[in-house]
Design a protein around this motif. Structure first.
Motif, short mmCIF file in Angstrom:
data_model
loop_
_atom_site.label_atom_id
_atom_site.label_comp_id
_atom_site.label_asym_id
_atom_site.label_seq_id
_atom_site.Cartn_x
_atom_site.Cartn_y
_atom_site.Cartn_z
N ALA A 128 0.85 -1.19 0.00
CA ALA A 128 0.00 0.00 0.00
C ALA A 128 0.88 1.23 0.00
CB ALA A 128 -0.91 0.02 1.22
N GLN A 129 0.36 2.31 -0.56
CA GLN A 129 1.07 3.58 -0.52
C GLN A 129 0.07 4.68 -0.24
OE1 GLN A 129 4.11 4.05 -3.33
NE2 GLN A 129 4.47 6.21 -2.92
N ILE A 130 0.44 5.57 0.68
CA ILE A 130 -0.45 6.67 1.04
C ILE A 130 0.23 7.99 0.68
CG2 ILE A 130 -1.65 5.43 2.85
CD1 ILE A 130 0.15 6.75 4.91
N LEU A 131 -0.59 8.99 0.47
CA LEU A 131 -0.10 10.32 0.11
C LEU A 131 -0.34 11.22 1.32
CD1 LEU A 131 1.13 11.55 -2.42
CD2 LEU A 131 -1.16 12.23 -3.15
N LEU A 132 0.69 11.97 1.71
CA LEU A 132 0.64 12.81 2.91
C LEU A 132 0.98 14.25 2.57
CD1 LEU A 132 2.66 10.47 5.33
CD2 LEU A 132 0.17 10.58 5.09
N THR A 133 0.48 15.16 3.41
CA THR A 133 0.85 16.56 3.28
C THR A 133 0.85 17.20 4.65
OG1 THR A 133 0.42 18.60 2.05
CG2 THR A 133 -1.49 17.47 2.94
N HIS A 134 1.70 18.18 4.84
CA HIS A 134 1.75 18.91 6.12
C HIS A 134 0.55 19.86 6.20
CE1 HIS A 134 5.81 17.59 7.23
NE2 HIS A 134 6.13 17.72 5.95
N VAL A 135 -0.15 19.84 7.34
CA VAL A 135 -1.31 20.72 7.54
C VAL A 135 -1.16 21.43 8.89
CG1 VAL A 135 -2.88 19.33 6.14
CG2 VAL A 135 -2.67 18.86 8.59
N PRO A 136 -1.72 22.63 9.02
CA PRO A 136 -1.58 23.37 10.28
C PRO A 136 -2.37 22.76 11.44
CG PRO A 136 -2.92 24.60 8.70
CD PRO A 136 -2.34 23.44 7.96
N ASP A 137 -3.53 22.14 11.14
CA ASP A 137 -4.35 21.53 12.19
C ASP A 137 -4.77 20.14 11.74
OD1 ASP A 137 -5.98 20.82 14.26
OD2 ASP A 137 -7.45 22.40 13.97
N PRO A 138 -4.00 19.11 12.11
CA PRO A 138 -4.29 17.76 11.61
C PRO A 138 -5.45 17.05 12.30
CG PRO A 138 -2.34 17.75 13.00
CD PRO A 138 -2.76 19.18 12.88
#
Length: 355
Positions: A128-138
């Protein structure tokens, strides 16, 4: 490789627009958000797409059809209730068979598409592969915890105390290993089968789960603020094109698209702006980051940083901004009411009133 696109859900954060329309079909730069995702899948070489549909199935099917206009073969998979992303995988088991697949949330928007992600997955073949991004309020997202080497070691769904600021973007790539995982998990406290729990099950079973952190533009278009922001981003990438009529008393500045059949009369249009076919703008100003859909009328008004859906009219109301206006809407001035002050004053009072 197949794709599973999720287009159910109630769109509660976009109400009242979604009381009568599917949230995935709300337009960005006069094109449904869902269409951008379908085009990304086609660009990545995926042609077989299953679409999970719920209460708005008829509207989705009418808009997408058999998929041929996108170069896709569409199969519709009904979901009685939105019971979680893992539940969507569960009910799509027969359609997916033993193929690898991309799961794509139909209300997500990713600039640049997913071609590179798909190619990397096919080359490296993790489970499996997931896509992530930095967010200010997770706290409003699924959140991933990575080891020092970057390995995915844990996932949480909307945690009160997040272990990182890395949120899961609405694109997942799976091998058939995910099917055993979704059957092994139980509903969460929300009563849903969470895809984060299924991926965690893969991790616990020793599967190879990898992640990619994107630094480009991603939005979940689930609320009005994000819809307007995505609209702004798309409009900024447009090229100027005037196919409609613009009279000599009007002015168009910058990246302005006037579709064929639209008319601009005695007005000023400052891009980036798109005006849909059949729309008439007269004696008005339409400013940056605005999309006006087909067959609208904008008269004696100012409009900026907004989205107006088809067959709506705005007349004589001064300035409107940061707004999302639905289909078949009429915006007109309120009737004039004489101003007055209503007072209840005690003895020996002193009052100053500005007239």
């Amino acid at each position: 490789m197949k794709a599973l696109v999720l287009s159910g859900g109630t769109g509660s954060r976009l109400r009242p627009i979604t009381h009568t329309s599917a949230k995935q079909l709300v337009p960005v730069a006069n094109k449904a958000v869902l269409f951008y995702g379908l085009e990304s899948l086609a660009d990545a070489g995926i042609t077989e797409v299953g679409i999970i549909v719920g209460d708005t199935a008829a509207e989705i099917e009418e808009a997408v059809g058999d998929g041929s206009k996108f170069g896709l073969q569409i199969t519709y998979i009904p979901q009685d209730r939105p019971l979680g992303l893992a539940h969507a995988v569960l009910i799509a088991r027969e359609y997916l068979g033993d193929d690898d697949f991309v799961m794509y949330l139909g209300d997500n928007f990713i600039v640049g598409g997913i071609t590179g992600l798909v190619e990397g997955f096919q080359a490296n073949k993790p489970d499996a592969q997931i896509l992530l991004t930095h967010v200010p309020d997770p706290r409003s997202f699924g959140v991933a915890e990575l080891s020092e080497s970057g390995q995915v070691i844990g996932l949480e769904e909307k945690p009160e105390h997040p272990k990182s600021d890395l949120a899961l973007v609405g694109v997942y790539l799976f091998t058939p290993a995910i099917h055993d995982a979704v059957r092994a998990i139980k509903p969460s406290w929300r009563g849903e089968l969470e895809i984060t729990h299924a991926i965690q099950q893969l991790i616990d079973d020793g599967a190879d789960v990898r992640s990619s952190v994107i630094h480009g533009y991603w939005k979940d278009t689930g609320n009005v603020v994000d819809m307007l922001e995505v609209n702004r981003t798309v409009l900024e990438s447009m090229d100027r094109r005037i196919d409609g009529e613009v009279d000599d008393a009007s002015e168009t500045i910058g990246r302005v698209v006037i579709e064929e059949g639209a008319r601009i009369e005695r007005s000023r249009i400052v891009g980036p702006v798109i005006i849909g076919s059949g729309t008439v703008v007269s004696d008005s100003y339409v400013g940056p980051f605005t999309s006006v859909a087909e067959n609208c009328k904008i008269t004696d008004s100012e409009l900026e940083f907004s989205i107006v859906l088809q067959d709506s009219s705005i007349a004589g109301v001064g300035r409107i901004e940061s707004s999302l206006i639905g289909k078949h809407v009429e915006v007109t001035p309120a009737p004039g009411v004489p101003s007055a002050h209503r007072l209840v004053l005690g003895d020996h009072s002193k009052v100053q009133i500005r007239s």
